[in-house]
Scaffold this motif. Sequence first.
Motif, PDB file in Angstrom:
ATOM      1  N   GLU A 333       0.830  -1.204   0.000  1.00 46.75           N
ATOM      2  CA  GLU A 333       0.000   0.000   0.000  1.00 46.75           C
ATOM      3  C   GLU A 333       0.867   1.258   0.000  1.00 46.75           C
ATOM      4  OE1 GLU A 333      -3.538   2.179   2.626  1.00 46.75           O
ATOM      5  OE2 GLU A 333      -2.886   0.143   3.115  1.00 46.75           O
ATOM      6  N   LYS A 334       1.945   1.232   0.779  1.00 47.76           N
ATOM      7  CA  LYS A 334       2.866   2.371   0.779  1.00 47.76           C
ATOM      8  C   LYS A 334       3.505   2.539  -0.599  1.00 47.76           C
ATOM      9  CE  LYS A 334       5.778   3.071   4.226  1.00 47.76           C
ATOM     10  NZ  LYS A 334       6.990   2.946   5.095  1.00 47.76           N
ATOM     11  N   SER A 336       2.239   1.714  -3.403  1.00 49.76           N
ATOM     12  CA  SER A 336       1.212   2.225  -4.305  1.00 49.76           C
ATOM     13  C   SER A 336       1.023   3.732  -4.136  1.00 49.76           C
ATOM     14  CB  SER A 336      -0.114   1.501  -4.055  1.00 49.76           C
ATOM     15  OG  SER A 336      -1.125   2.012  -4.898  1.00 49.76           O
ATOM     16  N   LYS A 337       0.989   4.196  -2.905  1.00 48.65           N
ATOM     17  CA  LYS A 337       0.825   5.636  -2.649  1.00 48.65           C
ATOM     18  C   LYS A 337       2.018   6.429  -3.167  1.00 48.65           C
ATOM     19  CE  LYS A 337      -2.206   5.294   1.402  1.00 48.65           C
ATOM     20  NZ  LYS A 337      -2.330   5.521   2.862  1.00 48.65           N
ATOM     21  N   GLN A 340       1.738   6.594  -6.996  1.00 49.60           N
ATOM     22  CA  GLN A 340       0.744   7.570  -7.433  1.00 49.60           C
ATOM     23  C   GLN A 340       1.284   8.994  -7.320  1.00 49.60           C
ATOM     24  OE1 GLN A 340      -2.898   6.789  -5.222  1.00 49.60           O
ATOM     25  NE2 GLN A 340      -2.811   4.611  -5.742  1.00 49.60           N
TER      26      GLN A 340
END
Length: 367
Positions: A333-334, A336-337, A340
């Motif tokens: 998740e990190k 992915s952020k 982005q």
Amino acid sequence: MNKKRLAILSPSQNAYSETFIQAHKELIDTTIYYYYGNSIPFYLEGEGNLNPTYKKAINKLIGYQKNDAEWDIKQALKKSLKENKIEVVLAEYGTTAARVLPICQELNLPLIAHFHGYDATVYDVLKLHNNYKELFTYAKYVIAVSKAMYEQLIKIGCPKEKLILNTYGPNDDFLKLTPTLEKEQFIAIGRFTNKKAPYYTILAFKNVVTQYPNAKLIMAGDGYLLNTCKNLVKLYQLEKNVAFVGVITPDEYRNYLTNSRAFVQHSITAENGDMEGTPLAVLEASAAGIPVISTNHAGIPDVVINNETGYLVDEHDVNTMATKMIDLLNDKEKASKMGQASKQRIQDHFSMQKHIDTLNILIQKTN
């Protein structure tokens, strides 16, 4: 409005690592003549060899016993520039600009010198091209592609008022990617050279494998350190984890980016002074939307914001690089952020269109 007749002078015709130079052919309001082949170009794209008309025998009669071939090439280039009524010269690399400076002076042609990396830092290059200060005096503009290069060019004598900071951008196709970040995989692409220190990337990855035994490192490219790196992989028995895939196409690179957790590159300042400009592969990976793990080197910190769009470590700090790689394997998740945020940063600050627009303005202002 009449189009400016622009000559782009470059050592190479179409090197993938120089796609930013190829993008310069898209400059608007210009009629472009693309000369290539060594630091004094002897080919014109679409026409071929400039075919020097000056014979060596004649050269000798008028005192050009030495370097006849180079003299012929210079005369052929000068003749072609005159015949094509060139109004502005854009020289790719400071080395090219330095070599063609006398021709531009003789023809009273405005010259824009575009530096890209080694041409501003390698000690032997700076020593060989000892007319850089004369180049800086004559050139209408001198372009740097990173903040570090901007400061370096000032250091070696370029007047600040002539310097333009204009980092290039990636091909828009990279912005269209939507990465999955599914695989426990890292991608590295670039020449196997001293300034990219690919062996450090392998040493960092070796520590990653102790915690993630199925992790993969894809290394694309070629160069004189490739065999050394292959031997290092054998030494640490990482053959199942590290894949050397050779020189790959942009499409292949985009496929790897789509599935990888992060892009990795441990750039350093080489012993001979060689440094990056702003690595194209870093820009492309960021545009694709995956985090970059790299070093505080040259133009990389201009693109990668530490802890926001990726991680930056000090040059030669292999252990911290390994820690950051493990961190992103631990936390998709990190990753992915960060990815982005990196894509947004490229869109906002490093688009190819922004780079081209700046060049267009400079060329149209040049008389």
